[in-house]
Design a protein around this motif. Structure first.
Motif, PDB file in Angstrom:
ATOM      1  N   GLY A  63       0.809  -1.118  -0.078  1.00  0.00           N
ATOM      2  CA  GLY A  63       0.204   0.073  -0.059  1.00  0.00           C
ATOM      3  C   GLY A  63       0.582   1.323   0.238  1.00  0.00           C
ATOM      4  O   GLY A  63       0.148   2.375  -0.217  1.00  0.00           O
ATOM      5  N   LEU A  64       2.117   1.161   0.051  1.00  0.00           N
ATOM      6  CA  LEU A  64       2.949   2.379   0.279  1.00  0.00           C
ATOM      7  C   LEU A  64       3.247   2.674  -1.304  1.00  0.00           C
ATOM      8  O   LEU A  64       3.174   2.048  -2.282  1.00  0.00           O
ATOM      9  N   SER A  65       3.497   3.941  -1.448  1.00  0.00           N
ATOM     10  CA  SER A  65       3.940   4.658  -2.690  1.00  0.00           C
ATOM     11  C   SER A  65       5.371   4.243  -3.038  1.00  0.00           C
ATOM     12  O   SER A  65       6.111   3.644  -2.151  1.00  0.00           O
ATOM     13  N   GLY A  75      13.228   5.613   2.372  1.00  0.00           N
ATOM     14  CA  GLY A  75      12.296   4.625   2.114  1.00  0.00           C
ATOM     15  C   GLY A  75      12.261   3.442   2.667  1.00  0.00           C
ATOM     16  O   GLY A  75      13.342   3.080   3.546  1.00  0.00           O
ATOM     17  N   LEU A  76      11.243   2.722   3.092  1.00  0.00           N
ATOM     18  CA  LEU A  76      11.140   1.441   3.874  1.00  0.00           C
ATOM     19  C   LEU A  76      12.192   0.480   3.545  1.00  0.00           C
ATOM     20  O   LEU A  76      13.000   0.007   4.648  1.00  0.00           O
ATOM     21  N   LYS A  77      12.497   0.006   2.417  1.00  0.00           N
ATOM     22  CA  LYS A  77      13.563  -0.896   2.010  1.00  0.00           C
ATOM     23  C   LYS A  77      14.894  -0.163   2.799  1.00  0.00           C
ATOM     24  O   LYS A  77      15.633  -1.099   3.268  1.00  0.00           O
ATOM     25  N   LEU A  80      14.886  -0.955   6.413  1.00  0.00           N
ATOM     26  CA  LEU A  80      15.158  -2.186   6.742  1.00  0.00           C
ATOM     27  C   LEU A  80      16.510  -2.919   6.602  1.00  0.00           C
ATOM     28  O   LEU A  80      16.996  -3.615   7.405  1.00  0.00           O
ATOM     29  N   LEU A  81      17.089  -2.429   5.334  1.00  0.00           N
ATOM     30  CA  LEU A  81      18.560  -2.545   5.135  1.00  0.00           C
ATOM     31  C   LEU A  81      19.334  -2.087   6.377  1.00  0.00           C
ATOM     32  O   LEU A  81      20.222  -2.941   6.679  1.00  0.00           O
ATOM     33  N   ARG A  82      19.175  -0.981   7.042  1.00  0.00           N
ATOM     34  CA  ARG A  82      19.936  -0.401   7.869  1.00  0.00           C
ATOM     35  C   ARG A  82      19.903  -1.278   9.357  1.00  0.00           C
ATOM     36  O   ARG A  82      20.680  -1.469  10.141  1.00  0.00           O
ATOM     37  N   ALA A  83      18.579  -1.444   9.401  1.00  0.00           N
ATOM     38  CA  ALA A  83      18.257  -2.409  10.816  1.00  0.00           C
ATOM     39  C   ALA A  83      18.677  -3.835  10.721  1.00  0.00           C
ATOM     40  O   ALA A  83      18.836  -4.658  11.900  1.00  0.00           O
TER      41      ALA A  83
END
Length: 337
Positions: A63-65, A75-77, A80-83
């Motif tokens: 649902g995200l742009s 951006g979300l990815k 998540l990559l940093r985490a």
């Protein structure tokens, strides 16, 4: 080694009955002959655009742009990559690369986030696998020197003139995203004289002219573009003007399956099955500077063998069309890389 069956020979992928002769990993002959095998022998795939690091975030962000999903740096990815730990990221990448190699992909052109460390991640992930990532570092000149080139995010994100010049001086590959959301970054990307562009969903007449005049290849990723809601690339119009290759883009959004990408492209666009298979093999190899993607003498023997007598493929009246529009992982008999 001798591989027999229906061989999709040469850059035109002409189906012949015969055999491929391989010595020391190189094709030495392609012979027409009466053979009994039902196998279909084709070049192994070259996935011309991937983001394998996204393997840690499969199906995240529904649902995200597009910007919310993948735009650097927040951006979300990227969050998540940093985490994720190095071990988690490398393991997830290894799984995707293994899936690709087992389903007939010999190489991918990877836009690799994370600077020099990110380049090290994918080298580690691929070390034990029969797949050749052509790694384009991102974020720094050091990452370019540590890899096979530079993969730019897009001309609206930064000034890439210095990095383009450094990549050219290093005689390495330079690719850049362009025309994914709108046409406004395409001219600036073309001004960099890149080795290839990625996406080109929104080209305008001037952009078509510049592509043709400068012979700049384009990698299209239609499944990804549809999922992110930016539209679909004009594949027919692009193929009429330049070399077009096929990529699966973010593992976050799509499986890195060239079978799925080919089927989608073939059913979406007014292009022949042979053109789509060329996009998945010889054209990607040409962009990456690889000596395979074609079954002909003196090429490296990177081959995919399908079971032409599988329940899925038996009875096909057009072999190339069947490979492109209906073949899948279950039809793979062997991958020779």
């Amino acid at each position: 080694m001798i591989v027999e069956g229906t061989v999709l020979r040469g850059p035109e992928l002409e189906p012949i009955r015969g055999r491929v002769v391989v010595e020391d990993g190189v094709i030495t002959a392609v012979e027409e002959a009466d053979v009994y095998s039902d196998d279909i022998v084709l070049p192994a795939f070259v996935n011309a655009h991937t983001h394998i690091g996204d393997s840690i975030a499969k199906e995240a962000g529904a649902g995200l742009s597009l910007d919310e999903l993948v735009a650097p740096p927040d951006g979300l990815k990227h969050q998540l990559l940093r985490a994720a730990s190095r071990e988690e990221t490398v393991d997830a990448m290894r799984r995707s690369l293994r899936l690709m190699s087992e389903t007939g992909t010999a190489a991918c052109i990877e836009f690799r986030e994370g600077g020099v460390e990110g380049v090290e991640y994918i080298r580690e992930a691929a070390a034990s696998l029969p797949i050749d990532p052509v790694v384009l570092g991102r974020e720094s000149e050091d990452a370019m020197h540590a890899s096979d080139g530079f993969g730019a995010s897009g001309a609206r994100d930064a000034d890439f003139d210095r990095l383009r010049n450094a990549t050219r001086e290093a005689e390495k590959l330079f690719g850049i995203h362009a025309g994914e959301r709108d046409p406004h970054d395409i001219n600036a990307a073309l001004d960099l004289d890149p080795d290839f562009l990625v996406h080109m969903v929104h080209p305008e007449p001037l952009h078509y002219e510049r592509l043709a005049d400068n012979d700049i290849p384009v990698v299209v990723c239609p499944r990804s573009n549809l999922v992110t809601g930016v539209g679909v690339p004009p594949i027919r119009e692009l193929t009429e003007r330049t070399t077009v290759a096929l990529g699966t883009d973010n593992v976050m959004l799509n499986s890195p399956s060239m079978f799925r990408e080919m089927e989608f492209a073939a059913k979406l666009a007014d292009v022949s099955a042979s053109e789509v298979l060329q996009m998945a093999t010889v054209n990607g190899a040409e962009i990456a500077g690889l000596n395979y993607g074609v079954i002909e003498p003196d090429r490296e023997a990177k081959l995919l063998v399908l079971d032409g007598d599988s329940d899925n493929l038996a009875g096909a009246q057009d072999v190339v069309r069947a490979v492109v529009r209906r073949a899948g992982a279950a039809d793979v008999r062997d991958v020779i890389v």
